[in-house]
Design an enzyme around this catalytic site. Structure first.
Site, mmCIF file in Angstrom:
data_model
loop_
_atom_site.group_PDB
_atom_site.id
_atom_site.type_symbol
_atom_site.label_atom_id
_atom_site.label_comp_id
_atom_site.label_asym_id
_atom_site.label_seq_id
_atom_site.Cartn_x
_atom_site.Cartn_y
_atom_site.Cartn_z
ATOM 1 N N THR A 193 43.664 45.390 54.982
ATOM 2 C CA THR A 193 43.435 43.452 54.224
ATOM 3 C C THR A 193 41.842 43.084 55.320
ATOM 4 O O THR A 193 41.781 43.625 56.489
ATOM 5 C CB THR A 193 44.423 42.865 55.138
ATOM 6 O OG1 THR A 193 44.379 42.634 56.219
ATOM 7 C CG2 THR A 193 46.105 43.196 54.200
ATOM 8 N N GLU A 338 48.178 44.961 50.107
ATOM 9 C CA GLU A 338 49.893 45.528 49.858
ATOM 10 C C GLU A 338 50.877 45.478 48.876
ATOM 11 O O GLU A 338 51.557 46.020 49.272
ATOM 12 C CB GLU A 338 50.410 43.729 51.012
ATOM 13 C CG GLU A 338 50.516 43.634 52.309
ATOM 14 C CD GLU A 338 48.566 42.788 52.554
ATOM 15 O OE1 GLU A 338 48.230 42.763 51.094
ATOM 16 O OE2 GLU A 338 48.989 42.459 53.227
ATOM 17 N N TRP A 450 52.893 19.194 48.839
ATOM 18 C CA TRP A 450 51.397 19.696 49.059
ATOM 19 C C TRP A 450 50.815 19.593 48.006
ATOM 20 O O TRP A 450 51.482 19.601 46.844
ATOM 21 C CB TRP A 450 52.293 21.156 48.476
ATOM 22 C CG TRP A 450 53.128 22.038 50.155
ATOM 23 C CD1 TRP A 450 52.798 21.096 51.029
ATOM 24 C CD2 TRP A 450 53.292 22.997 50.340
ATOM 25 N NE1 TRP A 450 53.362 22.189 52.052
ATOM 26 C CE2 TRP A 450 53.764 22.888 51.542
ATOM 27 C CE3 TRP A 450 53.945 23.971 49.227
ATOM 28 C CZ2 TRP A 450 54.697 24.689 51.657
ATOM 29 C CZ3 TRP A 450 54.518 24.896 49.804
ATOM 30 C CH2 TRP A 450 54.946 24.953 51.061
HETATM 31 P P1 ADP Z 1 41.918 39.868 50.735
HETATM 32 O O1 ADP Z 1 41.448 39.024 49.981
HETATM 33 O O2 ADP Z 1 42.609 39.311 51.875
HETATM 34 O O3 ADP Z 1 40.543 41.380 50.947
HETATM 35 P P2 ADP Z 1 43.262 40.941 48.399
HETATM 36 O O4 ADP Z 1 42.446 41.082 47.921
HETATM 37 O O5 ADP Z 1 44.688 41.918 49.467
HETATM 38 O O6 ADP Z 1 42.576 40.915 50.302
HETATM 39 O O7 ADP Z 1 43.705 39.611 48.330
HETATM 40 C C1 ADP Z 1 45.310 39.054 48.030
HETATM 41 C C2 ADP Z 1 44.718 37.622 48.050
HETATM 42 O O8 ADP Z 1 43.983 37.475 46.751
HETATM 43 C C3 ADP Z 1 46.507 37.209 47.422
HETATM 44 O O9 ADP Z 1 47.299 36.923 48.324
HETATM 45 C C4 ADP Z 1 45.724 35.897 47.103
HETATM 46 O O10 ADP Z 1 46.056 34.776 47.386
HETATM 47 C C5 ADP Z 1 44.490 35.751 46.217
HETATM 48 N N1 ADP Z 1 44.536 36.392 44.986
HETATM 49 C C6 ADP Z 1 44.770 37.629 44.359
HETATM 50 N N2 ADP Z 1 44.435 37.675 42.838
HETATM 51 C C7 ADP Z 1 44.606 36.104 42.746
HETATM 52 C C8 ADP Z 1 45.056 35.567 41.366
HETATM 53 N N3 ADP Z 1 44.813 36.130 40.547
HETATM 54 N N4 ADP Z 1 45.005 34.279 41.691
HETATM 55 C C9 ADP Z 1 45.120 33.717 42.798
HETATM 56 N N5 ADP Z 1 44.554 33.929 44.035
HETATM 57 C C10 ADP Z 1 44.888 35.537 43.555
#
Ligand code: ADP
Length: 551
Positions: A193, A338, A450
């Site tokens: 991540t 994950e 929130w």
């Molecule tokens: P990072 O962006 O930290 O490298 P990830 O790609 O695993 O890692 O990111 C996952 C996160 O991205 C999710 O937990 C969520 O917060 C956000 N995310 C992914 N897709 C969406 C979506 N369609 N709408 C809102 N948030 C999203």
């Protein structure tokens, strides 16, 4: 009297392990001449069929053996989307070792940390990262060989011990290699991540988890891929398995177009047209670049009608413009490293055909519903399950065969009562549609309540003069935090603070309205191309709100 046999009885079907090499074997046999087209770093396009790709992957698997890579050991890549990276996906995992895709956009210190944590033995890199490799080499002591993804003529002139050329390795081997068979639960790939807070965490996928995830991603209510598709993953192969496309395309025999390092609107649109792309996927900032280019040419793409948008919340205004003006229908999806990454995908159900246009748009703005294989629930602060009524908002937990069970190289528990806590906050409606209101760490806490930043951003993006928008919380003496709207105006537009704040009137609860607006030329991005809230919070930590109560 004869007693009846007790207990379960085993099925009598073949036990063929679900191994990733079987995907390439399938594509080689039944889609031999279906093309993989790549924009190369050396210049120009490279094209071959699945049969040629499989033959080279087998030669590479032999080369890996010759370099002493053992089953279970990690071999890393620092590479864009290209045919050699595709070969590495299959040769490393298919041979029983673990493919570790490293995100080159991270800071060099983070990259070195990740490589050391994974104890990578080999590292394959694209030419654009040659200088970075020079910096990394002295710090990464487990790496025995650094392999440049090129032929001898393009060998980079860098001082790195054990430097090899990819094409030399392949030239020395024959393709008479049999993919080994082993337990489908063996690790296939490792992805970290991005670690916006603390060190990055490793997620170790298995052959079985990736194969099941691949099947699910091809379903009609997910990507809906077929042998008639031509798929261009803009999402990088170093970002959560390029959302599974390098596995799903050979599974169905679709043509694959790999864009290399050129991810700007003009380069992508040229590939869409020249190669007849029918499906593509990327984060919202990528789609914004595509839209800008389409606006400039003023033409609808010839073949591109479908795509996926995810990784962060899709601004409805962007999705609507692409559908209305350019005929591209984007599906909204949610996932994370994950979850391999597929968590939810947004397609309507039969009953939604009766909805009016506004209701259909509202539904499409949600993150979608889980495909078979993903279970999800939302909980309150005490861990109590909240109702799926589309109203209650809580922390989202998931479980399933392609959800992480334990982070790599740590004993700290990853799960809570058998569920993975996602760190995302949202609601789930009775039909299973998920609506993410925020990441827990991005939620704005105002007066004990929130405020979700995503809704405020989506509304701002719908304003005709706004190109991009982000909302963050800034410290406030009385309310703890108040929302600040940060806006990139469209070229040639000069919206005012009052105009933008007035835009929210009647659309949200009054106390959700941001306290202030700032205008910037661009927004900082994370290593995965998403708007970096962390950097924005740092940048505007000292911002003075008009009521003088900041801080
Ligand atoms: P990072 O962006 O930290 O490298 P990830 O790609 O695993 O890692 O990111 C996952 C996160 O991205 C999710 O937990 C969520 O917060 C956000 N995310 C992914 N897709 C969406 C979506 N369609 N709408 C809102 N948030 C999203």
């Amino acid at each position: 009297m004869q007693s009846r046999k007790q207990g379960p009885i085993l099925g009598q079907m073949m036990e063929r392990p679900l191994l990733l090499s079987s995907l390439l074997r399938h594509a080689e046999r039944y889609h031999a001449d279906t093309e993989i087209v790549s924009r190369t770093l050396e210049g120009g396009l490279h094209r071959y069929g699945y049969a040629a790709a499989a033959s080279r992957a087998r030669r590479l698997a032999k080369a890996l053996e010759r370099l002493g890579l053992q089953r279970g050991e990690r071999a890393a890549t620092l590479a864009w989307n290209g045919y050699r990276h595709f070969e590495l996906y299959y040769a490393i995992s298919g041979g029983g070792a673990v493919l570790h895709t490293v995100n080159p956009r991270l800071f060099p210190e983070q990259i070195a940390w990740i490589i050391n944590d994974a104890e990578d033995q080999l590292l394959f890199f694209d030419l654009s990262f040659a200088k970075l490799i020079e910096q990394l080499a002295p710090r990464c002591t487990t790496v025995r060989h650094w392999v440049a993804l090129c032929d001898a003529a393009h060998r980079p002139d860098i001082a790195v011990p054990g430097l090899l050329c990819y094409e030399d390795l392949l030239a020395a081997e024959h393709d008479d290699y049999e993919w080994p068979e082993f337990d489908e639960r063996c690790a296939s790939a490792l992805c970290y991540t991005s670690g916006t807070t603390g060190n990055p965490k490793g997620v170790l996928y298995s052959h079985r988890s990736m194969l099941l995830h691949g099947y699910a991603s091809c379903l009609p209510d997910v990507f809906g891929f077929s042998a008639r598709d031509c798929i261009l993953p803009v999402v990088p192969m170093f970002h959560v398995n390029a959302w599974t496309i390098p596995y799903a395309a050979p599974m169905v025999g679709a043509k694959l177009v790999l864009p290399g390092a050129a991810l700007d609107g003009p380069s992508l649109c040229a590939l869409f047209e020249d190669e007849g792309v029918t499906f593509t996927g990327g984060v919202p900032t990528v789609w914004q670049g595509v839209l800008q280019q389409l606006r400039q040419t003023g033409r609808r793409p010839r073949t591109l009608r479908r795509g996926v948008i995810g990784g962060s919340a899709a601004p409805p205004a962007l999705v609507e413009t692409l559908a209305r003006d350019y005929g591209i229908e984007l599906d909204h999806a949610w996932g994370m490293t994950e979850i391999s990454p597929l968590g939810t995908y947004n397609k309507p159900k039969a009953k939604h055909a009766a909805l009016d246009a506004a209701a259909r748009r509202a539904l499409a703005a949600k993150q979608g519903r889980p495909p078979y294989g993903v279970e999800m629930k939302i909980v309150d602060g005490e861990g109590r399950t909240l109702p799926n009524d589309g109203v209650a908002v809580g922390e989202l937990l998931v479980r399933g065969p392609w959800v992480v069970g334990q982070y790599f190289n740590t004993d700290a528990p990853t799960l809570r009562d058998g569920w993975f806590p996602t760190g995302d906050v949202g609601s789930i409606d009775a039909d299973g549609y998920l609506c993410i209101t925020d990441r827990a760490k991005d939620v704005i806490k105002s007066g004990g309540e929130w405020i979700g930043s995503i809704e405020l951003e989506n509304l701002a993006c719908a304003h005709p003069a706004v190109a991009q928008a982000a909302v963050i919380g800034v410290a406030h003496r009385k309310w703890d935090e108040r929302p600040l709207l940060i806006v990139v105006p469209k070229a040639g537009e000069r919206p005012t603070r009052e105009e933008l704040l007035g835009w929210y009137q009647g659309k949200i609860a009054k106390w959700w309205t941001p306290d202030d607006v700032v205008f910037v030329e661009q927004l900082p991005l994370t290593a995965t191309g998403k708007i970096s809230k962390l950097q924005l919070r740092e940048q505007f930590r000292e911002h003075r709100l008009p009521d003088g109560e900041s801080g």
